[in-house]
Design a protein around this motif. Structure first.
Motif, PDB file in Angstrom:
ATOM      1  N   ALA A 117     -24.120  43.134 -11.289  1.00 41.63           N
ATOM      2  CA  ALA A 117     -22.760  43.477 -10.884  1.00 41.63           C
ATOM      3  C   ALA A 117     -22.740  44.436  -9.721  1.00 41.63           C
ATOM      4  O   ALA A 117     -21.776  44.476  -8.954  1.00 41.63           O
ATOM      5  N   SER A 118     -23.843  45.178  -9.571  1.00 41.33           N
ATOM      6  CA  SER A 118     -23.842  46.152  -8.485  1.00 41.33           C
ATOM      7  C   SER A 118     -23.980  45.487  -7.118  1.00 41.33           C
ATOM      8  O   SER A 118     -23.740  46.100  -6.105  1.00 41.33           O
ATOM      9  N   LEU A 119     -24.413  44.286  -7.132  1.00 42.72           N
ATOM     10  CA  LEU A 119     -24.535  43.587  -5.856  1.00 42.72           C
ATOM     11  C   LEU A 119     -23.216  42.951  -5.481  1.00 42.72           C
ATOM     12  O   LEU A 119     -22.469  42.466  -6.328  1.00 42.72           O
ATOM     13  N   ARG A 120     -23.022  42.923  -4.163  1.00 46.12           N
ATOM     14  CA  ARG A 120     -21.761  42.346  -3.709  1.00 46.12           C
ATOM     15  C   ARG A 120     -21.826  40.828  -3.832  1.00 46.12           C
ATOM     16  O   ARG A 120     -22.914  40.244  -3.675  1.00 46.12           O
ATOM     17  N   PRO A 121     -20.688  40.274  -4.109  1.00 40.40           N
ATOM     18  CA  PRO A 121     -20.724  38.800  -4.212  1.00 40.40           C
ATOM     19  C   PRO A 121     -21.059  38.191  -2.850  1.00 40.40           C
ATOM     20  O   PRO A 121     -20.699  38.732  -1.811  1.00 40.40           O
ATOM     21  N   VAL A 122     -21.757  37.067  -2.925  1.00 38.69           N
ATOM     22  CA  VAL A 122     -22.130  36.387  -1.674  1.00 38.69           C
ATOM     23  C   VAL A 122     -20.895  35.735  -1.083  1.00 38.69           C
ATOM     24  O   VAL A 122     -20.156  35.044  -1.761  1.00 38.69           O
ATOM     25  N   LYS A 123     -20.729  36.011   0.158  1.00 36.65           N
ATOM     26  CA  LYS A 123     -19.571  35.402   0.812  1.00 36.65           C
ATOM     27  C   LYS A 123     -20.057  34.632   2.045  1.00 36.65           C
ATOM     28  O   LYS A 123     -20.510  35.228   3.020  1.00 36.65           O
ATOM     29  N   LEU A 124     -19.990  33.372   1.987  1.00 36.48           N
ATOM     30  CA  LEU A 124     -20.411  32.554   3.134  1.00 36.48           C
ATOM     31  C   LEU A 124     -19.202  31.848   3.703  1.00 36.48           C
ATOM     32  O   LEU A 124     -18.329  31.398   2.967  1.00 36.48           O
ATOM     33  N   SER A 125     -19.203  31.724   5.044  1.00 34.71           N
ATOM     34  CA  SER A 125     -17.985  31.151   5.641  1.00 34.71           C
ATOM     35  C   SER A 125     -17.823  29.676   5.299  1.00 34.71           C
ATOM     36  O   SER A 125     -16.743  29.120   5.424  1.00 34.71           O
ATOM     37  N   GLY A 126     -18.895  29.059   4.872  1.00 33.59           N
ATOM     38  CA  GLY A 126     -18.782  27.638   4.549  1.00 33.59           C
ATOM     39  C   GLY A 126     -18.185  27.400   3.177  1.00 33.59           C
ATOM     40  O   GLY A 126     -17.794  26.286   2.829  1.00 33.59           O
ATOM     41  N   MET A 127     -18.061  28.467   2.413  1.00 31.02           N
ATOM     42  CA  MET A 127     -17.587  28.274   1.033  1.00 31.02           C
ATOM     43  C   MET A 127     -16.133  27.892   1.010  1.00 31.02           C
ATOM     44  O   MET A 127     -15.325  28.453   1.748  1.00 31.02           O
ATOM     45  N   GLY A 128     -15.855  26.995   0.143  1.00 32.10           N
ATOM     46  CA  GLY A 128     -14.471  26.617  -0.090  1.00 32.10           C
ATOM     47  C   GLY A 128     -13.803  25.974   1.115  1.00 32.10           C
ATOM     48  O   GLY A 128     -12.600  25.842   1.170  1.00 32.10           O
ATOM     49  N   ARG A 129     -14.573  25.626   2.037  1.00 33.59           N
ATOM     50  CA  ARG A 129     -13.955  24.956   3.187  1.00 33.59           C
ATOM     51  C   ARG A 129     -13.559  23.540   2.812  1.00 33.59           C
ATOM     52  O   ARG A 129     -14.220  22.896   1.995  1.00 33.59           O
ATOM     53  N   PRO A 130     -12.502  23.081   3.417  1.00 33.87           N
ATOM     54  CA  PRO A 130     -12.170  21.674   3.137  1.00 33.87           C
ATOM     55  C   PRO A 130     -13.265  20.762   3.723  1.00 33.87           C
ATOM     56  O   PRO A 130     -13.974  21.146   4.635  1.00 33.87           O
ATOM     57  N   ARG A 131     -13.333  19.674   3.145  1.00 36.56           N
ATOM     58  CA  ARG A 131     -14.307  18.665   3.599  1.00 36.56           C
ATOM     59  C   ARG A 131     -14.024  18.271   5.044  1.00 36.56           C
ATOM     60  O   ARG A 131     -12.890  18.004   5.409  1.00 36.56           O
ATOM     61  N   ASN A 132     -15.027  18.292   5.868  1.00 31.62           N
ATOM     62  CA  ASN A 132     -14.804  17.888   7.278  1.00 31.62           C
ATOM     63  C   ASN A 132     -15.881  16.925   7.747  1.00 31.62           C
ATOM     64  O   ASN A 132     -16.723  16.458   6.955  1.00 31.62           O
ATOM     65  N   GLU A 133     -15.882  16.669   9.049  1.00 29.37           N
ATOM     66  CA  GLU A 133     -16.791  15.657   9.593  1.00 29.37           C
ATOM     67  C   GLU A 133     -18.266  16.010   9.418  1.00 29.37           C
ATOM     68  O   GLU A 133     -19.137  15.158   9.419  1.00 29.37           O
ATOM     69  N   LEU A 134     -18.554  17.328   9.276  1.00 29.07           N
ATOM     70  CA  LEU A 134     -19.947  17.742   9.189  1.00 29.07           C
ATOM     71  C   LEU A 134     -20.471  17.732   7.762  1.00 29.07           C
ATOM     72  O   LEU A 134     -21.673  17.760   7.529  1.00 29.07           O
ATOM     73  N   THR A 135     -19.551  17.726   6.816  1.00 25.68           N
ATOM     74  CA  THR A 135     -19.900  17.978   5.432  1.00 25.68           C
ATOM     75  C   THR A 135     -21.047  17.100   4.921  1.00 25.68           C
ATOM     76  O   THR A 135     -22.031  17.604   4.376  1.00 25.68           O
ATOM     77  N   ASP A 136     -20.929  15.804   5.117  1.00 27.42           N
ATOM     78  CA  ASP A 136     -21.913  14.875   4.539  1.00 27.42           C
ATOM     79  C   ASP A 136     -23.331  15.205   4.964  1.00 27.42           C
ATOM     80  O   ASP A 136     -24.240  15.347   4.139  1.00 27.42           O
ATOM     81  N   ASN A 137     -23.531  15.319   6.287  1.00 28.39           N
ATOM     82  CA  ASN A 137     -24.869  15.564   6.796  1.00 28.39           C
ATOM     83  C   ASN A 137     -25.394  16.927   6.384  1.00 28.39           C
ATOM     84  O   ASN A 137     -26.574  17.078   6.064  1.00 28.39           O
ATOM     85  N   VAL A 138     -24.539  17.894   6.411  1.00 32.73           N
ATOM     86  CA  VAL A 138     -24.973  19.240   6.037  1.00 32.73           C
ATOM     87  C   VAL A 138     -25.421  19.246   4.582  1.00 32.73           C
ATOM     88  O   VAL A 138     -26.469  19.800   4.239  1.00 32.73           O
ATOM     89  N   LEU A 139     -24.604  18.629   3.740  1.00 31.46           N
ATOM     90  CA  LEU A 139     -24.964  18.577   2.314  1.00 31.46           C
ATOM     91  C   LEU A 139     -26.314  17.896   2.126  1.00 31.46           C
ATOM     92  O   LEU A 139     -27.173  18.366   1.379  1.00 31.46           O
TER      93      LEU A 139
END
Lengths: 1029, 384
Positions: A983-1005
């Motif tokens: 709990a003492s660690l900050r939650p990981v926050k990545l800009s890709g999180m929760g992003r809507p599905r886009n043109e890059l999604t498939d390949n990145v995944l």
């Protein structure tokens, strides 16, 4: 029935019937006697012979007309007495003979009476036959005296009339057989052999009958087929027996100059007797020649094979006995004999061959000049007619004509030189052969069939070559070709090889129309001269010496491999034609200024048609086959000729025309076998000094360079480390030539350099020995070579031709590999290569870019540090910017875009970039640049290929720096949340999180998934990758 | 228009060292195989079979020191004197390029019947590039001329050569003329008439018959030997002069300064009494010998490039060939020195040129050996 063994008992039994018959000459009484005779033993009957014969002869002699049946039974009875007994008295024999003959003769008074019955005629003939056989010992000869000549003549003429005019087959045959006995040529074994003098006397006598017998018999032989083959066979046999006897050379040789004088009382007879002097012989031979011609004509085409067989016997008999007296007839006879070699009946065939064989073995022709003349005349007239016949006849006709020709040649044996020495004979013969052997050169496929791809490796093992199937203008039957082959070989076997080779070489150079045929003939002549594959009747007197053979072969090879005959236009390929054609011109020029400057060759070149090319291809193939033949003929001796012959053949092995390269490979196989090399590889290895000499000298002439490099190329594929010094020597030549001709020949030479480098690369190399003095290892020669080659590559990297540039890049890559262990030398070179390579990388055709990348990667393996800076400074910015600027274009583009250059460029860069980054161990900022530039290509809007290529970049990046790549990808799209473990660690926050599905999604995944797999399977890899090496 | 020069007929590779000397032996009738001997810098003599173009034998008798001269001595004479013993001998003159010296040597090889044995050798202490010269003076009598350093050295050797076969003429290098000898050439002078005289020994020239157990062969009467002609020796010196020596008298007859630079090679045509010499400069010098036995300059010929390492006049005296430092072989007509052809094949200095002794003129060949380790063989002007 009781048998009477003793004469007394027999007499007792026979006496009554004999008396009875004497009293009354009736058929019944004769039959009774006949019946009693059956019971009497032969020995007893011999004692009573004259007694029994008396009533029978008496009955015959009774004047006045007689019943035919009676005469017949009387004759039969006499016949049966004679069959069981011997005639021991000359008078009895003569009387019986004359009485029997009289029975056949028409009654003198009646003129033309009713003809006799057939049964009677038959009975009389048989009785005569029996009589001749019952004569005891040499009693028979009493019949053959000048005094009996009229009687014999009478009998002969009677029998001949019967043989000719009777309808019944049996009578005809019996009459002929009887005649055969009469001329003392009976087939049965009972007869005493005549000694020489006796035979000579008989010959004298029979000479009187010869005209009659021969004329009649020839009519019989040529008579209606319906008379049956037996008649014809008997007639032929009788014909040759009597002719053979009367015209026998042995007898004629013994004839005295003037006619023998007979005693005065025989003066009339003397007129009948014939003196077989030279004049008579000559005129008779002339007449017989006509008859024989008639006989041969009718019987050689007789439907029944036995007749034809008998004809063979006739030729054999006459040829054995009368080859001098009847020499003029042999033209027909030999023609018939030779013609029958190919009879449809195997028995005729084999007998015919036997006879021919016999003639050969006994050297009948060799010893008889006149006969040889006859044969050469025949040959001449046949040769004259040959072209016409070949034009007009069908294949079967050609077969028979050619076997006739072959037969003549075989019969002539060594005497064939008589024919060959006469200019007109030789010319006709050769012209005929040239005409028949004309090839059909209309097939377009020959020209079109090209060897696909680069020259493949030669067969390692020895593979026996087969002749290429040829198509001829005037025939299709294989048998015709085989016969022609044999004709040439037999000529070569017996003929004067120098003369023949000279003649056909003359024709070879006389006109291009003849060239192919002349070459074919020359090949066969040599084969025959060596005695290979020749069918001959008699062995030649002196086999050809190897030196003579080699002399002829050398001169033929020189001609074949002359520039003007060896380098012909065979294609109108843009790549190859120009040098080839210039060679042609050059070759002609060379010829023209040589001693044999012929105006013919200076005529302007006709336009090259498919036909010409086809013809040229065939000419080269035939010449190549010739080389193979010559090798086979000379065996190991051919090794000396490899000096001049191997190089040209190897040249053709690399020819682009399929037929030529295949033929050349066959020739190589032939050479291997002949010279005792176990493979083409060892052939080339062991003669590489000859090849190197040829290559080096040919490199000096601009026009020959492509072929020289081709040969070098082929040689390199088959050489091993032993040849390195030699090869290095010639490579220096290549390099210096290249220095002089960058523009024109670069492409050809690069192929060679490529082969050289590949070969060097494969050679197991000795470790360089460090020298004590300097402490630095001296550069091994192959590395020096690699450096020299690399130096040339620098110049060629900016060549105007894409193909050249591509090849340069390939060679460059090999050079870099080779110099790999010698960093001290590679780095300066790399430094010099760099500017040109950069240009390839950033502003060249995508294909070149791709290969340049490969070179870059190879370079990177050794000079990573050296390149890293330069790459990131000179190349990377341009690459990334072009990728970024092109991305929107490709994202919008339709399906056609994948055919554009821009697409190919994008693809090439994307495909190469990943591995390059990995090899060069790029710094973080550069990696980021690359990642940024490639990220947009992961868009689903990009063409699939580009997406895949971009994926590959990221896969490589994952290897180099998995963590930052993960971060980068996750910034775009992060499928899962990361719960902090504490709990003492900050939650990981990545800009890709929760992003809507886009043109890059498939390949990145997809990539993230791969990353996860990679990390999972190799957990430690990330730390390793991260730590700088 | 002049025709382009031809290519070599063939090139022999495989000496693996620069080639310094060539010698043909093709005069024998068939079935003898025509041979070419080559001597190279690594001390090997290669015997090339000119039918197969391959090395038949490689002779190694010079301890890896360069071979400068190869000559053959015909077998016929020997055959006459010693039936059944066919002997072909080679004389080669070895020189060691390093200043260590002390091993100039002439080796005698026996090559008959496939043998390759070294029979004898003669040492001198001369240091220089001078080739030796071999001359047949009479049946079975040979003169061998070579440069030497001092009389003492050569006189102190003992040999067991076949009696009466060889007479050695040693010309002292660097004596009166103060210059090293570069090339020597022996000829029979026919015009001078018979001058009976004894082999002479002087400060500058010594004549030895080693068969006479090392004694000075004063009894060897050269004048008688060569009936009507006497041997003369032409020597080219480092100072550019050519000197004519009378061998029996052992004195210099005439001296001529032909070149500014050292003479590299010379050849002499005794029929026309004319000789030619080449040096390291750009000039070919042709000189003639007059009735008074004086050398005179006859003509000079300017060359494009400097440096001639060898000059050979063809046995029929029609043409001559030069081996150039400019990698080229040049052919001249001998009569007027008309340039006929420039043969360009080698990629380094050409060291030597040699004409073949084929009995049929049409078979005649020219061979050139070069620093590039190749021997080029040419068929050129064979018809004329």
């Amino acid at each position: 029935m009781a048998v009477f063994d003793t004469p007394q008992a027999a007499f007792g039994a026979l006496r009554p019937v004999c008396v009875q018959l004497t009293r009354a000459q009736t058929v019944e009484n004769v039959e009774q006697l006949q019946a009693h005779l059956a019971g009497v033993s032969g020995a007893a009957l011999q004692e009573l012979q004259e007694y029994v014969l008396f009533p029978l002869r008496f009955a015959l002699r009774v004047p006045g007309p007689k019943q035919e049946r009676l005469v017949q039974s009387l004759v039969q009875c006499i016949s049966s007495v004679l069959a069981a007994t011997c005639v021991k008295k000359q008078e009895l024999l003569q009387e019986l003979f004359s009485e029997l003959c009289t029975c056949l003769a028409p009654p003198p008074s009646s003129g033309k009476a009713a003809p006799l019955s057939e049964e009677l005629k038959l009975a009389v003939i048989q009785a005569l036959h029996t009589l001749m056989h019952s004569a005891y010992g040499d009693i028979i000869l009493s019949l053959y005296q000048p005094s009996t000549l009229p009687l014999l003549g009478f009998a002969v003429s009677l029998l001949l009339t019967l043989a000719e005019q009777e309808k019944a087959k049996q009578i005809k045959i019996s009459a002929l057989e009887c005649l055969q006995v009469l001329v003392l040529q009976c087939d049965c074994q009972e007869h005493q052999r005549l000694d020489e003098d006796e035979a000579q006397k008989c010959g004298d006598l029979f000479a009187s009958f010869l005209p009659g017998i021969s004329i009649t018999l020839s009519r019989v032989i040529a008579g209606d087929i319906k008379q049956g083959h037996k008649t014809t066979v008997s007639a032929i046999r009788l014909f040759y027996l009597i002719v053979g006897l009367v015209m026998a050379d042995k007898q004629l040789a013994r004839i005295p100059k003037s006619k023998e004088k007979l005693p005065v009382e025989h003066s009339r007879l003397s007129e009948l007797m014939i003196h077989r002097g030279p004049d008579w012989t000559k005129s008779t031979a002339e007449k017989l020649s006509l008859l024989l011609h008639k006989v041969v004509e009718s019987s050689s085409v007789h439907p029944h094979w036995k007749v034809r067989l008998e004809l063979v016997e006739l030729v054999h008999h006459l040829l054995t006995n009368c080859n001098q007296s009847l020499v003029d007839s042999f033209s027909h006879l030999l023609k018939a004999l030779v013609g029958l070699v190919n009879d449809e009946n195997s028995e005729v065939q084999s007998r015919c061959n036997e006879v021919l064989q016999g003639i050969g073995e006994q050297r009948i022709v060799a010893q008889n000049r006149a006969l040889a003349d006859v044969l050469s005349e025949n040959l001449h007239s046949l040769a004259t007619a040959l072209p016409r016949l070949m034009n007009s006849q069908d294949d079967m006709g050609k077969v028979s004509t050619l076997s006739l020709l072959l037969g003549y040649l075989k019969l002539l044996g060594s005497k064939v030189n008589i024919v060959l020495n006469s200019v007109s004979h030789l010319q006709r013969l050769s012209k005929a052969l040239l005409q028949v052997l004309e090839l059909d050169v209309t097939d377009v496929k020959i020209v079109e069939a090209r060897r696909s791809g680069p020259p493949g490796p030669l067969q390692q093992g020895v593979q026996k070559s087969r002749c290429q199937k040829k198509y001829f203008r005037f025939f299709t039957e294989e048998k015709v070709f085989q016969l022609l082959q044999q004709v040439c070989r037999v000529l070569g076997y017996y003929g004067n090889l120098y003369l023949l080779v000279d003649h056909f070489m003359g024709l070879y150079s006389e006109s291009s129309l003849y060239r192919k045929q002349a070459a074919m003939i020359l090949n066969e002549l040599v084969t025959g001269a060596a005695g290979v594959g020749v069918d001959f009747l008699q062995e030649r007197e002196a086999p050809l010496s190897v030196d003579d053979l080699k002399g002829s072969i050398t001169s033929i090879l020189d001609e074949y491999m002359d520039q003007a005959n060896w380098y012909l236009v065979t294609s109108i390929d843009t790549e190859e034609s120009s040098p080839e054609q210039s060679v042609q011109h050059l070759g002609l020029a060379v010829r023209a200024r040589g001693t044999s400057s012929s105006v013919l060759h200076l005529s302007p070149e006709p336009p090259v048609t498919t036909r010409t090319m086809n013809s040229n291809i065939w000419q080269i193939c035939i010449q190549l086959e010739g080389v193979g033949c010559f090798a086979a003929v000379l065996g190991k001796e051919f090794r000396l000729l490899l000096l001049s012959a191997l190089y040209p053949v190897l040249e053709k092995a690399g020819d682009r025309t399929l037929l030529i390269s295949e033929t050349a490979l066959g020739t190589l196989a032939d050479i291997c076998e002949a010279c005792g090399y176990d493979s083409v590889r060892s052939l080339i290895n062991e003669n590489s000094d000859y090849l190197v000499n040829g290559i080096s000298l040919n490199l000096r002439q601009l026009a020959y360079q492509p072929r020289a490099s081709q040969v070098l190329d082929t040689m390199l594929r088959h050489s091993d480390a032993n040849l390195l010094p030699l090869v290095e020597d010639v490579i220096q030549d290549v390099l210096s030539t290249l220095d002089q001709t960058y523009n024109s020949q670069a492409s050809t030479f690069l192929r060679v350099l490529h082969s050289v480098m590949t070969a060097l690369d494969e050679v197991p190399l000795a470790k360089p020995e460090p020298s004590c003095d300097t402490g630095e290892a001296p550069m091994p020669s192959h590395a020096q070579l690699a450096r020299d080659v690399m130096e040339r590559c620098i110049h060629l990297l900016s060549d105007g031709n894409l193909r050249v540039r591509l090849k340069v890049l390939d060679v460059l890559e090999l050079c870099v590999t080779m110099l790999h262990p010698h960093g001290n030398h590679l780095l300066p070179m790399a430094h010099r290569v760099w500017p040109a390579l950069v240009t390839r990388l950033i502003s060249d055709d995508p294909l070149a870019v791709l290969r340049a990348f490969k070179v870059l990667c190879t370079l990177a393996q050794t000079c990573g540090d050296f390149l890293r800076q330069r790459f990131s400074k000179d190349v990377l910015p341009k690459l990334t910017s072009s990728l970024l600027s092109q991305a929107p274009v490709s994202a919008r583009a339709g399906p056609v875009y994948s055919h554009t250059l821009a697409f190919k460029l994008q693809l090439a860069v994307l495909q190469g970039l990943g591995s390059l980054c990995e090899e060069l161990d790029m710094g973080e900022s550069d990696l980021n640049k690359v990642a940024d530039a490639c990220l947009i290509y992961l868009s689903a809007k990009q063409p699939v290929k580009l997406q895949e290529a971009a994926q590959s970049v990221f896969l490589h990046l994952m290897h180099v720096d998995p963590d930052s790549t993960w971060l980068l990808l996750s910034e775009v799209c992060c499928p899962e949340g990361y719960e902090p473990p504490h709990a003492s660690l900050r939650p990981v926050k990545l800009s890709g999180m929760g992003r809507p599905r886009n043109e890059l999604t498939d390949n990145v995944l997809l990539l993230l998934q791969r990353l996860q797999q990679q990390e999972g399977t190799a957990p430690s890899s990330s730390t390793q990758e991260a730590s700088p090496s | 228009m002049a025709l382009p020069p031809p290519d070599p007929q063939f090139v022999l590779r495989g000496t693996s060292a620069p080639v310094h000397t060539l010698h043909f032996s093709c005069g024998a009738p068939e079935p003898d195989i025509p041979l070419l001997f080559s001597g190279s810098e690594n001390g090997f003599i290669h015997v090339w079979n000119l039918k197969t173009h391959r090395v038949d034998t490689a002779l190694d008798g010079h301890g890896r020191k360069s071979v400068y001269c190869v000559e053959t001595m015909g077998s016929k004479d020997r055959l006459l004197r010693q039936p059944g013993f066919l002997r072909l001998q080679l004389v080669d003159n070895l020189f060691h390029c390093n200043s260590q010296g002390r091993d100039q040597r002439i080796c005698f090889w026996d090559l008959a019947e496939g043998r390759t044995s070294l029979t004898d050798s003669v040492f001198t202490e001369h240091v220089g590039f001078c080739r030796c010269s071999l001359l047949k003076v009479a049946q079975g009598r040979w003169l061998i001329a070579m440069a030497a350093r001092s009389l003492e050295e050569v006189g102190s050797q003992n040999f067991d050569l076949e009696p009466d076969q060889f007479l050695f003429v040693f010309l002292m290098s660097g004596s009166d003329f103060g210059a090293a000898i570069q090339d020597v050439s022996l000829y029979l002078e026919t015009r001078g008439g018979c001058q009976a005289g004894h082999a002479h020994v002087s400060e500058v020239m010594a004549v030895f018959d080693f068969a006479a157990s090392g004694d000075k062969a004063e009894e060897w009467e050269l004048g008688e030997l060569s009936c009507g002609s006497q041997p003369v020796l032409l020597a080219g010196y480092e100072d550019g002069s050519v000197v004519l020596w009378n061998v029996p008298m052992g004195k210099a007859l005439s001296q001529l300064i032909c070149h500014q630079e050292p003479v590299m090679s010379l050849d002499f045509d005794s029929e026309k009494a004319k000789g030619i010499s080449g040096s390291s400069e750009k000039v070919l010098s042709i000189w003639s010998l007059n009735e008074q036995q004086n050398l005179q300059v006859y003509k000079t010929h300017e060359l494009v490039n400097a440096g001639i390492s060898d000059i050979t006049i063809r046995p029929d005296k029609k043409i001559l060939a030069t081996a150039g430092w400019d990698h080229r072989i040049r052919i001249f007509g001998w009569k007027k020195l008309k340039p006929l052809a420039v043969l360009d094949y080698h990629t380094a200095t050409v060291h030597c040129v040699s004409f073949s002794d084929h009995s049929n003129p049409r078979d005649r060949l020219l061979a050139a050996g070069s620093k590039d380790q190749r021997i080029s063989v040419w068929s050129i002007y064979a018809q004329t």
